[in-house]
Structures are given as structure tokens and as C-alpha cells.
Design a protein around this motif. Structure first.
Motif, PDB file in Angstrom:
ATOM      1  N   CYS A 153       0.715  -1.270  -0.020  1.00  0.00           N
ATOM      2  CA  CYS A 153       0.228  -0.179  -0.104  1.00  0.00           C
ATOM      3  C   CYS A 153       0.730   1.458   0.235  1.00  0.00           C
ATOM      4  N   SER A 154       1.772   1.154   0.124  1.00  0.00           N
ATOM      5  CA  SER A 154       3.190   2.614   0.280  1.00  0.00           C
ATOM      6  C   SER A 154       3.276   2.802  -1.401  1.00  0.00           C
ATOM      7  N   GLN A 155       2.665   1.510  -2.326  1.00  0.00           N
ATOM      8  CA  GLN A 155       3.147   2.052  -3.661  1.00  0.00           C
ATOM      9  C   GLN A 155       2.202   2.811  -4.568  1.00  0.00           C
ATOM     10  N   SER A 156       1.811   3.959  -5.019  1.00  0.00           N
ATOM     11  CA  SER A 156       0.746   5.169  -5.063  1.00  0.00           C
ATOM     12  C   SER A 156      -0.479   4.598  -6.384  1.00  0.00           C
ATOM     13  N   ASP A 157       0.208   3.438  -6.961  1.00  0.00           N
ATOM     14  CA  ASP A 157      -1.178   3.110  -7.691  1.00  0.00           C
ATOM     15  C   ASP A 157      -1.504   1.400  -7.436  1.00  0.00           C
ATOM     16  N   TRP A 158      -1.303   1.783  -5.435  1.00  0.00           N
ATOM     17  CA  TRP A 158      -1.887  -0.120  -5.419  1.00  0.00           C
ATOM     18  C   TRP A 158      -2.985  -0.986  -5.457  1.00  0.00           C
ATOM     19  N   GLN A 159      -4.177   0.433  -5.144  1.00  0.00           N
ATOM     20  CA  GLN A 159      -5.492   0.275  -5.970  1.00  0.00           C
ATOM     21  C   GLN A 159      -5.596  -0.630  -7.210  1.00  0.00           C
ATOM     22  N   ALA A 160      -5.188   0.253  -8.358  1.00  0.00           N
ATOM     23  CA  ALA A 160      -5.531   0.398  -9.826  1.00  0.00           C
ATOM     24  C   ALA A 160      -4.143  -1.509 -10.039  1.00  0.00           C
ATOM     25  N   THR A 161      -3.364  -1.367  -8.913  1.00  0.00           N
ATOM     26  CA  THR A 161      -2.481  -2.665  -8.902  1.00  0.00           C
ATOM     27  C   THR A 161      -3.601  -3.507  -8.917  1.00  0.00           C
ATOM     28  N   MET A 162      -4.114  -3.789  -6.599  1.00  0.00           N
ATOM     29  CA  MET A 162      -4.751  -4.483  -6.673  1.00  0.00           C
ATOM     30  C   MET A 162      -5.981  -5.097  -7.648  1.00  0.00           C
ATOM     31  N   GLU A 163      -6.599  -4.312  -7.810  1.00  0.00           N
ATOM     32  CA  GLU A 163      -8.198  -4.264  -8.929  1.00  0.00           C
ATOM     33  C   GLU A 163      -7.457  -5.276 -10.406  1.00  0.00           C
ATOM     34  N   SER A 164      -6.430  -4.760 -10.751  1.00  0.00           N
ATOM     35  CA  SER A 164      -5.850  -5.953 -12.133  1.00  0.00           C
ATOM     36  C   SER A 164      -5.158  -6.753 -12.180  1.00  0.00           C
ATOM     37  N   ILE A 219      -7.277 -14.107  -1.197  1.00  0.00           N
ATOM     38  CA  ILE A 219      -6.800 -14.053   0.333  1.00  0.00           C
ATOM     39  C   ILE A 219      -5.623 -12.610   0.421  1.00  0.00           C
ATOM     40  N   VAL A 220      -6.317 -11.675  -0.193  1.00  0.00           N
ATOM     41  CA  VAL A 220      -5.715  -9.887  -0.089  1.00  0.00           C
ATOM     42  C   VAL A 220      -5.015  -9.978   1.392  1.00  0.00           C
ATOM     43  N   ALA A 221      -3.464  -9.486   0.979  1.00  0.00           N
ATOM     44  CA  ALA A 221      -2.408  -9.816   1.967  1.00  0.00           C
ATOM     45  C   ALA A 221      -1.981  -8.529   1.960  1.00  0.00           C
ATOM     46  N   LEU A 222      -2.556  -7.484   2.852  1.00  0.00           N
ATOM     47  CA  LEU A 222      -2.147  -6.088   2.853  1.00  0.00           C
ATOM     48  C   LEU A 222      -0.897  -5.443   3.425  1.00  0.00           C
ATOM     49  N   ASN A 223       0.152  -4.618   2.974  1.00  0.00           N
ATOM     50  CA  ASN A 223       1.406  -4.535   3.339  1.00  0.00           C
ATOM     51  C   ASN A 223       1.514  -3.158   3.101  1.00  0.00           C
ATOM     52  N   ARG A 224       2.446  -2.636   4.690  1.00  0.00           N
ATOM     53  CA  ARG A 224       2.632  -1.469   4.895  1.00  0.00           C
ATOM     54  C   ARG A 224       1.862   0.004   4.479  1.00  0.00           C
ATOM     55  N   SER A 225       0.372  -0.724   5.139  1.00  0.00           N
ATOM     56  CA  SER A 225      -1.114  -0.165   5.678  1.00  0.00           C
ATOM     57  C   SER A 225      -1.474   0.775   6.360  1.00  0.00           C
ATOM     58  N   GLN A 226      -2.115   1.475   6.571  1.00  0.00           N
ATOM     59  CA  GLN A 226      -2.734   2.075   6.686  1.00  0.00           C
ATOM     60  C   GLN A 226      -4.521   1.552   7.216  1.00  0.00           C
ATOM     61  N   MET A 227      -5.364   1.854   8.229  1.00  0.00           N
ATOM     62  CA  MET A 227      -6.297   1.408   8.365  1.00  0.00           C
ATOM     63  C   MET A 227      -6.818   1.863   7.069  1.00  0.00           C
ATOM     64  N   ALA A 228      -6.817   3.466   6.858  1.00  0.00           N
ATOM     65  CA  ALA A 228      -7.520   3.611   5.364  1.00  0.00           C
ATOM     66  C   ALA A 228      -7.373   2.941   4.354  1.00  0.00           C
ATOM     67  N   ASP A 229      -6.862   2.455   4.476  1.00  0.00           N
ATOM     68  CA  ASP A 229      -6.459   0.940   3.719  1.00  0.00           C
ATOM     69  C   ASP A 229      -7.398   0.039   2.822  1.00  0.00           C
ATOM     70  N   LEU A 230      -6.756  -0.358   4.204  1.00  0.00           N
ATOM     71  CA  LEU A 230      -7.733  -1.465   4.970  1.00  0.00           C
ATOM     72  C   LEU A 230      -9.272  -1.078   3.958  1.00  0.00           C
ATOM     73  N   TYR A 231      -9.932  -0.443   4.512  1.00  0.00           N
ATOM     74  CA  TYR A 231     -11.379   0.533   4.533  1.00  0.00           C
ATOM     75  C   TYR A 231     -11.131   0.093   2.789  1.00  0.00           C
ATOM     76  N   SER A 232     -10.704   0.789   2.319  1.00  0.00           N
ATOM     77  CA  SER A 232     -10.395   1.385   0.965  1.00  0.00           C
ATOM     78  C   SER A 232     -10.542  -0.340   0.186  1.00  0.00           C
ATOM     79  N   ALA A 233      -9.363  -0.928   0.442  1.00  0.00           N
ATOM     80  CA  ALA A 233      -9.212  -1.504   0.109  1.00  0.00           C
ATOM     81  C   ALA A 233     -10.770  -3.021   0.132  1.00  0.00           C
ATOM     82  N   GLN A 234     -11.300  -3.317   1.522  1.00  0.00           N
ATOM     83  CA  GLN A 234     -12.428  -3.664   1.611  1.00  0.00           C
ATOM     84  C   GLN A 234     -13.694  -3.585   0.487  1.00  0.00           C
TER      85      GLN A 234
END
Lengths: 177, 140
Positions: A91-102, A117-132
Motif C-alpha cells: 500500500c506504500s505504492q502510489s497506484d496500489w488500488q489499480a494494481t490490486m484491481e488488475s 486472500i488479499v494481504a495488505l502490506n505497509r498499510s494504514q487503517m484507511a487502506d484496509l477500508y479502501s481495499a474492502q
């Protein structure tokens, strides 16, 4: 009998590290010098392979793919026969959401069967919510964990979670031995 | 995006390496085409026919993967100094060889038509590898 699990995700997400951390034996690696001057020194060009025996005689073969799109021809070759996948997302990569979607799209066959299973690394709580939220909005169902690829305990949790999902379908080999 | 981040190989170096590949066609008529790639799968030079429909970028990535697998397979089997691998087919041979210098790691792919035999293929491969190595060493 072996159960094949994939570790997928972009370059630098931690796939090679995770397999090294999880594997009971020294893993097979196919590293080459990385041309990207801003990136890590080496990168996987074909596959990583490791193996772990989990309680209950679950013989799990761990296969890591090379994360760059130019190596996408490797993905179906390495992924053939896989029971499930852990999608590592940095999640420290700027385009992580697009990458995850891809990657969710690329491995839709497993995602649609609840085997990712989606395993987030270097994430904030907001990233977890965003991924969900991303998963819900796209109509996909996949557990999301926060997992440091250097942390064997966290990796095992993700792996156990994946196996539990697969187990619900009763297809895992070695059960009850 | 991957291309934008890449450490550039100078156009002069690319031209000299391309000359090495072109020279191979003159020495051995069974050479169909050649691709020289960085070990992480980026095209450095190639001699594909523009009308072949083949994609040099994909062949480069595949060559890098093949070289990587060859190295790992060799190491797993206890072999030292693994140089590359061979794919045999009814239509000819595909040979891949890793070529390294101080500052660059590359993989050379040479595709031969069915008129070739293993001896000629390896002679040609050694010849190209030698000239590529000389160029790479001169630029280190």
C-alpha cells in the motif's frame, strides 16, 4: 498429495520474501538484476518455489509469480492447478488500488470461487477500508488481511485463512491424515 | 510505466550489439532471428523480420524467464556454470544463453530453422556470444 498455492502481486510486493519466510526448505528462486534504478536490486523473472508442511499433513507448495506485466505469460503456466492465491499488495505504492484491481481481474477464476486472500502490506487503517470497499463495489468476496511478508506468523494466518476457505469446498488434499 | 523507470542502455551500445546479431545472419543462413535482452526482460537488440508478427518485447521477457529457469534448474541439479538452455522442435532449434559482463546481465535468444544441427547451432551461438561479450566488456 500436494496443494498448490500462488503468491501473486506487483513487483516489490514481497512475494519472494514471503516464500522465503514461509518455506520449510530453502526456496527455488529465479532472480535477475533489476534494470529499474529506483527499484530493488534483483527481481523474479520466472517463479519462486517453496514448500511448507502444515499441521494435518497439508503439504503446501508455494509458487510465486514475477509481478511485472511483461511476464504475464508465466502466470497461467505457474498458476495451472492452483487451489488458491494470496494477493500481496504494497500500500506504500502510489497506484496500489489499480494494481490490486488488475491482479483481481487477472486471477478472476480463483477470486470468483472465493480462493483469494488479499494481504495488505505497509498499510494504514484507511487502506484496509479502501481495499474492502473496492471488493464490495466490484461484487467480489475475498478476505483482506494486514500481512508483513517478513512475518511468518502473519503469513501463516493468511495461508490458514485461505486454506480454510478452500477446505469449505472439501477439495484440499491431505485432510484428516 | 515499466519502460519509463528503466536504466537506459546507450544507443551506441545498442547499435554495436545489433551489429553483432546482424553479423550472425551473414555467417549462418539457418539463423532465423535473434533477440538480446536484459536479464530482467527488456529488449536491447533484435533482428526480427518486421512482418513476422512476432513481438520482440514478449520474446525478450520469455527469454529472460527461460534463462532464469535454466540457471535455477542447473543449480538445483548441482551443475555449475550454467550457460543456458535449448528448445528442440520439428522446425528447428531455439537456443538461449546468458551473457554477463561487469555491469550488464543479458540473455541471447537465437532461433534456427530446420536446416541446422546442434553443432552448427552451438558454433554460431558461441560466435555471437563472443562478439556480444567483447562489446559489453568494452563498455563496462
Amino acid at each position: 498429495m500436494e496443494n498448490k498455492i500462488l503468491l501473486v502481486g506487483a513487483m516489490g510486493a514481497g512475494k519472494t520474501t514471503a516464500i522465503e519466510c514461509l518455506s520449510d526448505d530453502p526456496p527455488v528462486r529465479t532472480e535477475a538484476r533489476n534494470s529499474d534504478p529506483d527499484g530493488k536490486k534483483t527481481t523474479t523473472v520466472a517463479l519462486d518455489f517453496g514448500r511448507i508442511i502444515l499441521p494435518g499433513d497439508y503439504d503446501v507448495l508455494l509458487y510465486g509469480i514475477p509481478g511485472q506485466q511483461r511476464f504475464d505469460f508465466v502466470w497461467p503456466i505457474v498458476g495451472k492447478g492452483a487451489l488458491g492465491a494470496i494477493l500481496l499488495v504494497d500500500c506504500s505504492q502510489s497506484d496500489w488500488q489499480a494494481t490490486m484491481e488488475s491482479f483481481l481481474t487477472q486471477f478472476d477464476r480463483l477470486v470468483s470461487r472465493g480462493r483469494v486472500i488479499v494481504a495488505l502490506n505497509r498499510s494504514q487503517m484507511a487502506d484496509l477500508y479502501s481495499a474492502q470497499e473496492m471488493l464490495v463495489n466490484s461484487g467480489r468476496i475475498a478476505p483482506v488481511t494486514v500481512t508483513d511478508p517478513r512475518n511468518r506468523g502473519e503469513l501463516l494466518t493468511a495461508l490458514e485463512l485461505l486454506i480454510a476457505n478452500v477446505e469449505m469446498e472439501g477439495v484440499l488434499s491431505g485432510r484428516g491424515k | 510505466m515499466e519502460e519509463a523507470n528503466r536504466k537506459p542502455v546507450s544507443s551506441t551500445l545498442k547499435a554495436k550489439l545489433h551489429d553483432c546479431l546482424i553479423a550472425a545472419h551473414g555467417k549462418d543462413s539457418s539463423v532465423r532471428y535473434t533477440v538480446l535482452t536484459s536479464s530482467d526482460g527488456f529488449v536491447i537488440a533484435e533482428t526480427l523480420d518486421k512482418n513476422s508478427g512476432l513481438d520482440a518485447k514478449r520474446l525478450s521477457a520469455m527469454s529472460a524467464s527461460f534463462a532464469g529457469i535454466s540457471d535455477s534448474l542447473g543449480a538445483e541439479c548441482g551443475m555449475k556454470g550454467v550457460k543456458g538452455g535449448v528448445v528442440e522442435s520439428d522446425n528447428g532449434l531455439i537456443v538461449c544463453r546468458s551473457i554477463r559482463s561487469e555491469s550488464m546481465e543479458t540473455a541471447l535468444l537465437v532461433v534456427f530453422d530446420q536446416s541446422v544441427n546442434h553443432g552448427i547451432a552451438f558454433w554460431t551461438l558461441n560466435s555471437i556470444s563472443k562478439s556480444v561479450t567483447e562489446v559489453l566488456n568494452a563498455y563496462d
